[in-house]
Structure formats: C-alpha cells, structure tokens
Design a protein around this motif. Structure first.
Motif, PDB file in Angstrom:
ATOM      1  N   THR A  45      -4.558   3.226   2.789  1.00 40.99           N
ATOM      2  CA  THR A  45      -4.001   3.689   1.518  1.00 40.99           C
ATOM      3  C   THR A  45      -2.488   3.498   1.490  1.00 40.99           C
ATOM      4  O   THR A  45      -1.919   3.085   0.467  1.00 40.99           O
ATOM      5  CB  THR A  45      -4.348   5.171   1.287  1.00 40.99           C
ATOM      6  OG1 THR A  45      -5.768   5.324   1.273  1.00 40.99           O
ATOM      7  CG2 THR A  45      -3.792   5.668  -0.033  1.00 40.99           C
ATOM      8  N   HIS A  46      -1.829   3.789   2.606  1.00 36.79           N
ATOM      9  CA  HIS A  46      -0.379   3.586   2.678  1.00 36.79           C
ATOM     10  C   HIS A  46      -0.027   2.107   2.525  1.00 36.79           C
ATOM     11  O   HIS A  46       0.935   1.745   1.825  1.00 36.79           O
ATOM     12  CB  HIS A  46       0.156   4.126   4.003  1.00 36.79           C
ATOM     13  CG  HIS A  46       0.272   5.609   4.041  1.00 36.79           C
ATOM     14  ND1 HIS A  46       1.292   6.265   4.701  1.00 36.79           N
ATOM     15  CD2 HIS A  46      -0.491   6.594   3.499  1.00 36.79           C
ATOM     16  CE1 HIS A  46       1.139   7.575   4.575  1.00 36.79           C
ATOM     17  NE2 HIS A  46       0.050   7.790   3.852  1.00 36.79           N
ATOM     18  N   ALA A  50      11.733   6.719   2.821  1.00 37.32           N
ATOM     19  CA  ALA A  50      10.342   7.158   2.775  1.00 37.32           C
ATOM     20  C   ALA A  50       9.894   7.414   1.352  1.00 37.32           C
ATOM     21  O   ALA A  50      10.581   8.061   0.571  1.00 37.32           O
ATOM     22  CB  ALA A  50      10.174   8.437   3.619  1.00 37.32           C
ATOM     23  N   MET A  51       8.721   6.893   0.985  1.00 33.08           N
ATOM     24  CA  MET A  51       8.147   7.125  -0.334  1.00 33.08           C
ATOM     25  C   MET A  51       7.501   8.501  -0.361  1.00 33.08           C
ATOM     26  O   MET A  51       6.871   8.932   0.611  1.00 33.08           O
ATOM     27  CB  MET A  51       7.084   6.075  -0.662  1.00 33.08           C
ATOM     28  CG  MET A  51       7.646   4.736  -1.103  1.00 33.08           C
ATOM     29  SD  MET A  51       6.371   3.702  -1.883  1.00 33.08           S
ATOM     30  CE  MET A  51       5.297   3.367  -0.497  1.00 33.08           C
ATOM     31  N   SER A  79       5.593  -0.099   5.748  1.00 29.32           N
ATOM     32  CA  SER A  79       5.337   1.088   4.926  1.00 29.32           C
ATOM     33  C   SER A  79       5.954   2.318   5.572  1.00 29.32           C
ATOM     34  O   SER A  79       5.845   2.510   6.787  1.00 29.32           O
ATOM     35  CB  SER A  79       3.824   1.296   4.757  1.00 29.32           C
ATOM     36  OG  SER A  79       3.535   2.588   4.276  1.00 29.32           O
ATOM     37  N   ILE A  80       6.607   3.149   4.747  1.00 29.97           N
ATOM     38  CA  ILE A  80       7.156   4.411   5.238  1.00 29.97           C
ATOM     39  C   ILE A  80       6.972   5.453   4.136  1.00 29.97           C
ATOM     40  O   ILE A  80       7.456   5.291   3.025  1.00 29.97           O
ATOM     41  CB  ILE A  80       8.636   4.263   5.670  1.00 29.97           C
ATOM     42  CG1 ILE A  80       9.197   5.627   6.094  1.00 29.97           C
ATOM     43  CG2 ILE A  80       9.486   3.627   4.586  1.00 29.97           C
ATOM     44  CD1 ILE A  80      10.534   5.530   6.787  1.00 29.97           C
ATOM     45  N   GLU A  81       6.225   6.518   4.441  1.00 32.22           N
ATOM     46  CA  GLU A  81       5.896   7.536   3.445  1.00 32.22           C
ATOM     47  C   GLU A  81       5.957   8.926   4.062  1.00 32.22           C
ATOM     48  O   GLU A  81       5.773   9.108   5.270  1.00 32.22           O
ATOM     49  CB  GLU A  81       4.474   7.326   2.903  1.00 32.22           C
ATOM     50  CG  GLU A  81       4.298   6.120   2.020  1.00 32.22           C
ATOM     51  CD  GLU A  81       2.987   6.178   1.238  1.00 32.22           C
ATOM     52  OE1 GLU A  81       2.587   7.290   0.830  1.00 32.22           O
ATOM     53  OE2 GLU A  81       2.369   5.114   1.036  1.00 32.22           O
ATOM     54  N   LEU A  82       6.194   9.917   3.193  1.00 35.97           N
ATOM     55  CA  LEU A  82       6.040  11.315   3.583  1.00 35.97           C
ATOM     56  C   LEU A  82       4.551  11.633   3.541  1.00 35.97           C
ATOM     57  O   LEU A  82       3.894  11.401   2.527  1.00 35.97           O
ATOM     58  CB  LEU A  82       6.791  12.224   2.616  1.00 35.97           C
ATOM     59  CG  LEU A  82       8.294  11.984   2.468  1.00 35.97           C
ATOM     60  CD1 LEU A  82       8.897  12.991   1.494  1.00 35.97           C
ATOM     61  CD2 LEU A  82       8.993  12.088   3.805  1.00 35.97           C
ATOM     62  N   CYS A  83       4.016  12.162   4.634  1.00 41.44           N
ATOM     63  CA  CYS A  83       2.572  12.394   4.676  1.00 41.44           C
ATOM     64  C   CYS A  83       2.235  13.352   5.808  1.00 41.44           C
ATOM     65  O   CYS A  83       2.746  13.219   6.915  1.00 41.44           O
ATOM     66  CB  CYS A  83       1.818  11.069   4.871  1.00 41.44           C
ATOM     67  SG  CYS A  83       0.029  11.249   4.943  1.00 41.44           S
ATOM     68  N   GLY A  84       1.344  14.286   5.517  1.00 34.22           N
ATOM     69  CA  GLY A  84       0.895  15.208   6.550  1.00 34.22           C
ATOM     70  C   GLY A  84      -0.478  14.881   7.077  1.00 34.22           C
ATOM     71  O   GLY A  84      -1.066  15.664   7.831  1.00 34.22           O
ATOM     72  N   GLY A  85      -1.024  13.711   6.702  1.00 35.93           N
ATOM     73  CA  GLY A  85      -2.401  13.381   7.046  1.00 35.93           C
ATOM     74  C   GLY A  85      -2.569  12.692   8.390  1.00 35.93           C
ATOM     75  O   GLY A  85      -1.615  12.501   9.150  1.00 35.93           O
TER      76      GLY A  85
END
Length: 879
Positions: free
Chosen positions: A572-573, A646-647, A667-673
């Motif tokens: 998904t990222h 971060a996205m 890809s760089i995102e904020l995510c707790g998953g």
C-alpha cells in the motif's frame, strides 16, 4: 477598543487559552476523517467527538482550536443577511472532564474584557442562561459581577441534538447600539437572545452534564465537559466596527478583486449588486478551502454542494457583468488573506485553480441547458394560456442549474410572465426539512460509557517483532462491568500488560489468534482488537475455558494472517507513492483497508485513470518489490518526520511522537502498522480493479503474494476456456481468432443491412403511397415490425427525400419495446411541431419522448397501444 486584524484575533484567542493550560489543536480538514455521520466538519467540536463521547481519552483534557467549518443548510441566505456564511471559522475552548462552569465563565469574561486580550467594554456585554441552570446565573452575578439587567433567562438555552452528551448553555451578546435597531422601540424581539440586529451573539458556552439516553431519559454524565464556540467573522466585525461580516479584512480584499473584474459595478452602490459581491466572496472562500482539502465537484454529497456553490457564483458574476471564466482569479486573493493560519490554501493554489477552472468551463455548457429548459417552460405556459412560471420549475432551475430566483424572474419578465414564488418557497422549505432531518443524524454523539474511560492500567504493544508472548491479564470486562473471572461461552473484553495483537487502526485490520493457559490448553479466541479510550489494546475474546484476572496466559497471533497483512500494508505504501508519481501530487490518500487477502486504496483524483496509468503504477510497484528495498522504521518527533519528507494521511492528526516507515529511498510515510522487512518479501503485486466511488474519489483494489498467484491462475483458466470457445489451439491464438470472428460478424451485419435497405425500399413504395389528409395537412402513419430506432430514422430520411406528405409517423415493436418517430416537413414546423405530436401519442404506448420541431422520437413499453397511437395522429391534426 483595540484595532486588530483577523489574524491578531485568532492568535490572541489561542494564546489566551494556551496560558490556561490548553493544548492548541490545529484546524482539521473540512472533509471528515473516519466519521461517516458528517458531510462536512461543521463546528469546532465536530473533530473532538471521540473525546466527548469517551471513546478516546485525550493526552490533555484542555483543548483549544480555531476550526474551519462549512454549513450549507441556508445557502440562499448568504449575501442577503449580515452574518450567513457557508465557510466560517469557529474559535473554541474545550474541557474533557476537567474544569467546568466555575472556571469557564470567568475565563471567557477575562478574554473578552481584559485590555491584554480583546478589551471589550463590559457595559456592552449581555448574557443569557437556561432558567433552571441557577449555577450559571450565580457565577455571572457573583464571580463576574454582572447586574441582573445584563443577565437574561432564555428557555431554549439547552444544547441537545439527540443521543449523547447535552446540557445547558450560556450565550454572550454584544450591544452594537441603537443605530442597529429598528425605530420601533416596542419590538418584542429587541433583547439579548431575540431576533434583532442590535444584540449580536458572539459566544456560546455549552456545559455538557447529562447523557441523553436512547430511551429519551437524561442521566448525569460520568465526566462533565465544556464545549464553547465563537464565530471569528462576528468578532472581527465588532472589533473592526463593520456593519456586517463582509466589510472586514476577511472579505473586502476579495470584494475589491471582484470590483476590478466587474469593471463599472462597485460595492456599496446597489443593494442587489452587493448581494452578488457577497455571494461570490463567501462561496469562493468555501470552495477554495474545500477543494484544498480534496473535496471535488460532482453530482452527489459534498461534491454536489461544491458544484452548486461554484454555479451560484458564476450566475452572480454574470449579474455583475462578468461573462467569462473568473472565479479562479479570486483563489490567490483567498490564499493571501488566509496564508498566516492556513498555508495549505496557498500550497494547493495551483490544484484549486485547475479544479475551479474545469468546473467553470463545464458550467458554461450547463447554463445553455438551463436556458433551454426555461424556454421550454415558457413554451408550455404559452400553450396553456397562463402567465406564471410554476414554483417547482423555478426551483429545479435554481437547484440543478444554479439559476437564482431573481434571474428566472428577469427572463420571465421579458416574456411578460411572473414566477410562483410561494411554490418556489415551498420547494425550498422541503429541501431544508430534508437537510435538517439529515443533520439530526449527522450531529449526534455516542453515549458516554463509564467503565472503559476509567481504566488506567498500563498496556504495551510488542507485536512489531513478537507474535507469541506470555503476559498477565490485567482487566476483564463482561457486559460493561469489571469482573475477575469469565466462563466458557461468554464473549468478553480483556487488556493484558503486554500484547502482540495489533489493534485495528490506520486502515490495517485487527490481528486474530489464540489465548492458552500454562498447560497449553486454548482458553480463548481473540476475534477483534481495538484501542480503548486510554490507548490500551482492548481484545474481544470468545472464552473457551475460564479466564482469571492476574493469571499469565500465552498470547499467540495468527502468524499466516499477520504475514499476509504485512505484505499488503507495505505494498500500500509503494502504491501510494506510485500514484503520486503517475497522476500527480494531488492524488492523496482518502482511506485504505489492509486485509489479509487484499488491499484497498482510495484516493482523490478529478478524472478517469487510464489503463496506461494503471499499468505504469503496477510496473513501478513491482519494480520496487524486485529491487529488494529494505524496510526500516524510526520513532521521532513530528517536525523531524516532516523534515524527512514523510507523507501523512491527509486530514489526520498526529501527536508529537510519530513512527516513520521507509521503503528504501522510495517511500516514506507516518505509519503505526506492521510491515515486511524487505520489499522482496511481498513477492508480486497485481491491481485487480479501479473505479470511482464518489465525489472525486477513486478506489484501487489489489492483491499480493499468494493472492496474486491465485488471481493469475484464475485468469489463466478463463483464458483457456476462451481459447476452447473460439476453437484456438493455443491461448496465444485467442486474439487472432476473436478478430477473425468479429470481421466475419461485421460482414454478415453489412449483408443484413443491405438486404434490410432493399426490403425497406420495396416496402416504402407501398408505405409512402398511403397518404391521408385532415384539416389541410397530409400525413402517413405506418406500423413496422421488428425494427429499431435507427431503422425508423432511415425510413424518415426516405420519406423526406420523397416529400410524400406533411407529416410522417412510424412505430415499431421489437423485443417487447416500442420505438416511435414523428417527422414534420420543414415548411410546416411553424404550424406543427414534431415534439408536440410525439408527446401527445407516446403515452398511448406507455412511454414519453421529445425532440426538434421537425423530428422527434420516443420509447415505450406497451406494443398493444401502437394502433391507438397511430390513430391518434389524425385526431390530433384535426384539432
């Protein structure tokens, strides 16, 4: 009074409440996040519902914000009244089970009257209260020092919108002076809280102290709350001594730009023109902010509202003499006014301009459609020998095509007609009633529960790198009551000191698994995990054997399920970044679902996604998988994460501490998953479908790993079956075989059409010789068999070439459906119109239709009515 700008007032408000220990919350997106009950964020408290109903406990129970909001139930009043807006800003301070009336009321007074803050004259302030709320009256009198003349009891000062928190409220009014009241001193509404222009309500303090239960009863809240709201536009109008909200620094730069575009027309010279200035200035603010928050024009929901606002603005622009695309030129003005507190409008300016321009261009075409309908209404009126445009038709033009009532009246006046205003108002009121009924559902809160909000045990998630652990059971809840033991057959909620089970959030579904005792016996099945109000992972467990608080159990996550979820989450990222690379930065995430068997990704986009674009995204994601990129996580502060690029999920709020997930340098995102360790673990990625799901929102569904392999096998089986069906020796021959069959079919169709034409030519010799006459008109009717509308049109072309009669009507039944066509010689259309004739006879075959004066067509569903319809032609001509 101080001379302050709107930006000054915002900052003073937030600074004041920060000095009282409040956490300053940034303004949330106008498009609600994870709240399907709301169309728009419509108040400061709307983004804090989770705190007020107790489903989440805030880090700081004292919160303040300046929240952009949209309300659209009274669009027609915008520009007509002094204070109606679609977009407005709500200043609010909130207490979640912390301070209450004793603190809230004196603090509100301090902010309004202290010279350090707004410095209002206390003699010009009045308050209202709920008559039974004697505490509030006492505080205003004893702690603040107001006299009885400045404290007014008002019976409806009780805030209650259905199930959930509710309670009395106290409103603060500013006396603008005698110049704002009517000359008649006996006006019964001339008091604070009445319907008048003199006493302006500026602040409402709601004291939530009751739970409105589903059965209609009122019970004391476990935790009392304070919810206040003060409209920025109203306060600015007072501080800047403006007659209405529009003569403030929030609107006047936009109005001046409209003056520049209009040329000769100036604001303040004509009341009707002023309404148009105000409508455009208000609507372009709302549209700019909403599109910046990724709401897009469409025919439904919030997209319909945007389309309506844009169309109203265009029509009012035309009333000012602006007959070209112009709204996009106002967007930079809005961006400049709001840049200090809302930099996102300027950041998204190019995207907003593009969307508005596209919509304006589209409306130019729609205006002509609206005028066609209006002229059609005029024709009907003339035929019926009446002089009034029905209110229902006027409302349709208003609601569907953006025609203001005044514009319809102007066109009607040119024809010597009037408009049924009462009928128009009835339709308008019906729409308001529908909107009001919807809002009763939209605005409701959940009822607070006591147990979950009071649980204060520690619980730590360790499931990023552990799937099996031993942990002590800390909390056991059975039917909303704390218990020490649960028995087999019960479904309970539990909290452990540590857990490897992921709680559903951020689009990732919950983990499932088992609980075992020290002997290895299964004592429970974990079916769902959610976050409790205080952040603990709350497990729903189907009990198989007894559970006891204080016992240590083995917690075992379903490893296969988790492994599939992590592959889909990392994919998904990658898809998110591939979307932006392919479609542009505007393609922001609008929701996602990460499940074990597939992933779903919703995103904003104002057009179709082509097959080539989908292929490009899919190729990018797979290439990143095969590049074997390492997946790393980092916990840092939000500002540092933003510096890293971060996205974040658009519209989502984040705390100071965040978790950053990087997939290589792509890809760089904020995510707790949960994620794989390396992109190659995903295996393969395949987009399964892409579709539109709403107003400017599209959805991609995709599969990875084994699910992708299963998908390929399914398609292979379908291709093999297709090969067998077309008698291809190998699947690679399928396309060639199909092309051959298509060419063969085309040749057969051509031969059939040729034979049909020849047959029709023979038939026409007989058809066009049977001419009848009535009332000075010649006409031919014919009942064809098994012919489609194209055949009937071809027949009409032959009739026109032969000039056999003045009127030709042909009907055919095919597969139980009726096709009906009427044609009139062009030199007879002043006397006879094909459209009128078709409307007369179409109901006899159970249908309807229309068309040009020289040709019209209709469909129907009752073939038995064809003889009667054809017979009716002669009768109609005779009349």
């Amino acid at each position: 009074m101080k001379q302050l700008t709107s930006n000054d007032i915002r900052n003073l408000f937030l600074d004041f409440w920060a000095s009282k220990g409040h956490k300053v919350e940034p303004s949330a997106s106008l498009v609600p996040v994870d709240d399907p009950t709301l169309l728009w964020i419509n108040s400061g408290v709307a983004t804090l519902k989770k705190y007020f109903d107790g489903s989440v406990k805030p880090d700081n129970p004292r919160i303040t914000n300046v929240q952009k909001s949209i309300r659209t139930n009274d669009i027609e009043n915008v520009g007509v009244t002094a204070r109606h807006h679609t977009l407005f800003e709500m200043l609010g301070n909130f207490s979640i089970g912390d301070y209450f009336k004793e603190e809230a009321i004196p603090w509100a007074w301090e902010f309004l009257t202290d010279e350090k803050w707004l410095g209002f004259d206390p003699d010009l302030l009045y308050v209202t209260y709920y008559p039974e709320d004697t505490d509030t009256k006492r505080i205003w009198s004893e702690k603040v020092g107001l006299t009885d003349e400045h404290i007014v009891a008002v019976a409806d000062n009780f805030w209650d919108i259905g199930a959930g928190p509710c309670g009395p409220d106290t409103e603060i009014f500013y006396d603008r002076g005698p110049k704002f009241q009517d000359l008649d001193d006996s006006d019964p509404e001339m008091y604070p809280g009445g319907e008048n222009e003199r006493y302006l309500e500026i602040w409402n303090l709601v004291f939530s102290e009751f739970n409105h239960m589903p059965d209609g009863s009122y019970q004391p809240l476990p935790h009392k709350n304070v919810d206040t709201g003060m409209g920025l536009e109203r306060v600015v109008s007072i501080v800047q001594n403006a007659p209405t909200n529009f003569e403030t620094d929030l609107f006047m730069p936009i109005i001046h730009k409209i003056e520049e575009l209009a040329g000769k027309v100036k604001y303040g010279q004509d009341k009707q023109a002023d309404v148009s200035f105000k409508v455009i200035a208000d609507h372009v603010r709302a549209v700019s902010f909403a599109i910046g928050d990724r709401a897009l024009p469409s025919n439904e929901g919030r997209g319909y509202i945007l389309r309506r606002l844009i169309r109203r603005s265009v029509m009012h622009g035309q009333k000012l003499g602006i007959n070209r695309l112009f709204l996009f030129e106002l967007v930079p003005v809005v961006a400049d006014i709001m840049a200090v507190y809302y930099p996102e409008v300027k950041a998204n300016q190019e995207f907003i301009i593009k969307v508005i321009t596209n919509e304006e261009q589209r409306f130019q075409e729609t205006i002509h459609d609206g005028l066609d309908i209006l002229y059609s209404v005029f024709d009907t009126i003339e035929q019926n020998n009446t002089q009034v445009v029905p209110g229902k038709d006027a409302f349709k033009l208003y609601d569907t095509y953006g025609f203001p009532l005044e514009l319809t009246e102007e066109y009607a006046e040119e024809k010597g007609f009037t408009v049924d205003k009462d009928g128009f108002n009835e339709e308008m009121q019906s729409q308001r009633n529908r909107a009001r009924a919807a809002r009763q559902v939209e605005d409701s809160f959940s009822v607070q529960t006591r147990v979950l909000g009071e649980i204060d045990v520690d619980s730590r998630f360790v499931g990023y790198d552990q799937l099996v652990i031993n942990s002590e059971l800390s909390v056991l809840i059975v039917e909303d009551e704390l218990q020490n033991t649960a028995n087999a057959g019960e479904t309970v909620q539990v909290i452990f000191k540590e857990t490897p089970f992921y709680a559903e959030m951020g689009g990732q579904v919950t983990d499932k698994g088992l609980l075992q005792d020290k002997t290895g016996k299964v004592v429970g099945e974990v079916t769902e995990v959610k976050r409790a109000p205080n952040g603990q992972h709350l497990h729903t467990v189907a009990v198989k054997n007894q559970l006891h608080v204080g016992y240590v159990y083995t917690l075992q996550v379903d490893e296969k399920r988790r492994r599939s979820i992590t592959k889909n989450h990392t994919a998904t990222h990658l898809l998110h970044q591939a979307l932006k690379d392919t479609l542009g930065s505007h393609a922001a995430q609008a929701g996602s679902l990460v499940a074990p068997n597939y992933l779903r990704f919703d995103f904003t986009h104002f057009g179709q996604v082509t097959a080539e674009e989908l292929l490009e995204m899919e190729t990018i994601v797979n290439q990143k998988i095969w590049d074997a990129l390492p997946v790393t996580t980092l916990e840092t502060i939000i500002d540092k994460a933003k510096e890293m690029g971060a996205m974040a999920l658009f519209g989502e709020k984040y705390g100071k501490e965040v978790r950053v997930v990087k997939v290589g340098d792509y890809s760089i995102e904020l995510c707790g998953g949960n994620h794989v360790a390396n992109s190659q673990d995903i295996g393969v990625f395949k987009i399964r479908s892409e579709s539109g799901i709403g107003a400017g929102v599209r959805r991609i569904e995709a599969v990875t790993s084994q699910a992708a392999y299963d998908y390929f096998r399914q398609k292979e089986a379908e291709l093999t079956a297709a090969a067998q069906a077309v008698k291809a020796q190998q699947t690679k021959e399928v396309v060639t075989k199909i092309e051959g069959l298509k060419q063969h079919l085309k040749e057969i169709e051509a031969e059939k059409d040729s034979l049909r034409s020849k047959l029709m030519a023979v038939e026409s010799q007989d058809i066009f010789s049977k001419v009848e006459e009535v009332n000075g008109f010649s006409y031919i009717t014919y009942h064809a068999k098994n012919q489609g509308m194209n055949d009937l049109r071809e027949m009409a072309d032959q009739w026109r070439q032969k000039a056999s009669s003045d009127v030709f009507v042909v009907a055919s039944d095919l597969d139980g459906k009726v096709s009906l066509l009427a044609a009139v010689a062009k030199d007879k259309t002043k006397s006879i119109k094909a459209g009128d004739l078709i409307k007369e006879i179409a109901p006899l075959v159970g249908g309807g239709g229309g068309g040009r004066p020289d040709m019209a067509q209709a469909g129907g569903k009752d073939p038995s009515g064809i003889p009667e319809a054809l017979k009716r032609v002669g009768e109609w001509l005779a009349q």
